[in-house]
Design a protein around this motif. Structure first.
Motif, short mmCIF file in Angstrom:
data_model
loop_
_atom_site.label_atom_id
_atom_site.label_comp_id
_atom_site.label_asym_id
_atom_site.label_seq_id
_atom_site.Cartn_x
_atom_site.Cartn_y
_atom_site.Cartn_z
N PHE A 1 -11.88 -4.03 1.67
CA PHE A 1 -10.73 -3.75 0.82
C PHE A 1 -10.48 -2.24 0.82
O PHE A 1 -11.42 -1.46 0.74
CB PHE A 1 -10.98 -4.22 -0.61
N SER A 2 -9.23 -1.85 0.87
CA SER A 2 -8.90 -0.43 0.83
C SER A 2 -7.58 -0.22 0.08
O SER A 2 -6.81 -1.15 -0.13
CB SER A 2 -8.79 0.15 2.25
N ASN A 3 -7.39 1.03 -0.35
CA ASN A 3 -6.14 1.41 -1.00
C ASN A 3 -5.74 2.78 -0.51
O ASN A 3 -6.50 3.45 0.18
CB ASN A 3 -6.25 1.36 -2.53
N ASP A 4 -4.55 3.19 -0.84
CA ASP A 4 -4.03 4.45 -0.31
C ASP A 4 -4.06 5.59 -1.32
O ASP A 4 -3.53 6.65 -1.05
CB ASP A 4 -2.61 4.25 0.19
N ARG A 5 -4.64 5.38 -2.46
CA ARG A 5 -4.69 6.44 -3.47
C ARG A 5 -5.99 6.37 -4.25
O ARG A 5 -6.71 5.39 -4.19
CB ARG A 5 -3.49 6.35 -4.41
N TYR A 6 -6.26 7.42 -4.96
CA TYR A 6 -7.50 7.45 -5.74
C TYR A 6 -7.25 6.74 -7.06
O TYR A 6 -6.82 7.31 -8.05
CB TYR A 6 -7.94 8.90 -5.98
N CYS A 7 -7.52 5.44 -7.04
CA CYS A 7 -7.36 4.61 -8.22
C CYS A 7 -8.40 3.50 -8.12
O CYS A 7 -8.53 2.86 -7.08
CB CYS A 7 -5.95 4.02 -8.27
N CYS A 8 -9.15 3.28 -9.16
CA CYS A 8 -10.23 2.30 -9.14
C CYS A 8 -9.74 0.98 -9.74
O CYS A 8 -9.11 0.97 -10.80
CB CYS A 8 -11.43 2.82 -9.91
N VAL A 9 -10.04 -0.12 -9.04
CA VAL A 9 -9.62 -1.45 -9.50
C VAL A 9 -10.75 -2.44 -9.22
O VAL A 9 -11.64 -2.19 -8.41
CB VAL A 9 -8.33 -1.92 -8.80
N PHE A 10 -10.70 -3.57 -9.92
CA PHE A 10 -11.60 -4.68 -9.65
C PHE A 10 -10.86 -5.71 -8.80
O PHE A 10 -9.71 -6.03 -9.08
CB PHE A 10 -12.05 -5.36 -10.95
N ILE A 11 -11.54 -6.24 -7.79
CA ILE A 11 -10.97 -7.30 -6.96
C ILE A 11 -11.79 -8.55 -7.19
O ILE A 11 -12.97 -8.62 -6.82
CB ILE A 11 -10.97 -6.90 -5.47
N HIS A 12 -11.19 -9.53 -7.82
CA HIS A 12 -11.84 -10.81 -8.12
C HIS A 12 -11.45 -11.77 -6.98
O HIS A 12 -10.30 -12.20 -6.93
CB HIS A 12 -11.36 -11.37 -9.46
N TRP A 13 -12.37 -12.09 -6.10
CA TRP A 13 -12.03 -12.92 -4.94
C TRP A 13 -12.74 -14.27 -5.00
O TRP A 13 -13.79 -14.41 -5.61
CB TRP A 13 -12.37 -12.20 -3.64
N ARG A 14 -12.13 -15.25 -4.36
CA ARG A 14 -12.73 -16.58 -4.23
C ARG A 14 -12.39 -17.13 -2.85
O ARG A 14 -11.24 -17.13 -2.44
CB ARG A 14 -12.21 -17.54 -5.29
N ASN A 15 -13.43 -17.59 -2.16
CA ASN A 15 -13.26 -18.23 -0.87
C ASN A 15 -12.95 -19.70 -1.12
O ASN A 15 -13.81 -20.45 -1.59
CB ASN A 15 -14.54 -18.07 -0.02
N ILE A 16 -11.74 -20.10 -0.84
CA ILE A 16 -11.30 -21.47 -1.12
C ILE A 16 -12.00 -22.46 -0.19
O ILE A 16 -12.23 -23.60 -0.56
CB ILE A 16 -9.76 -21.57 -0.97
N SER A 17 -12.38 -22.03 1.01
CA SER A 17 -13.03 -22.91 1.97
C SER A 17 -14.47 -23.23 1.59
O SER A 17 -14.95 -24.34 1.82
CB SER A 17 -13.00 -22.28 3.36
#
Length: 140
Positions: free
Chosen positions: A73-89
């Motif tokens: 995961f990447s972003n283009d600015r200095y901002c911190c976020v949480f990424i809540h992911w789920r593998n549907i498979s």
């Protein structure tokens, strides 16, 4: 006699086509980048002077067949976020904390969906999420 020449020509063309198919190298899959179509939008307060600052950010999920089951995961600015992911498979799930510039997660192969949220912020610098980001992609 014409029939023999026609059959010979067809055999030569078919043989050349089969030889090309056998000799062709398999295509290597290239890495893919998926930009989440829904950006995360948040507002934070700077202290002092206590003025609100807002912004939106698109998150990119990158996969590479050379590293199966891994998403960067990447972003283009200095901002911190949480990424809540789920593998549907597979049913696997997790949370990745994305600072700047990127973080990797062992999502496993399959179709993965993620929602992006803004942390509440440290004391004195509260943050408010207006729109959670979201996206889906396939991991090799």
């Amino acid at each position: 006699m014409r029939q023999r020449h026609r059959l010979r020509r067809v055999s030569i063309v078919a043989g050349a086509g089969i030889a090309l198919l056998v000799a062709a190298q398999p295509a290597a899959a290239a890495p893919t980048d998926t930009v989440f179509p829904i950006p995360v939008v948040g507002v934070g307060w700077m202290n002092p002077p206590g003025l609100p600052t807002g912004g939106s950010m698109y998150v990119t999920a990158s996969t590479d067949p050379a590293t199966p089951g891994v998403t960067r995961f990447s972003n283009d600015r200095y901002c911190c976020v949480f990424i809540h992911w789920r593998n549907i498979s597979t049913g696997a799930a997790g949370i990745a904390y994305l600072g700047y510039p990127s973080v990797e997660a062992q999502t496993g192969p399959g179709t993965v969906f993620a929602a992006v949220t803004v942390p509440t912020g440290p004391p004195g610098y509260p943050a408010l999420m207006l729109l959670p980001g979201a996206g889906a992609w396939t991991v090799p």
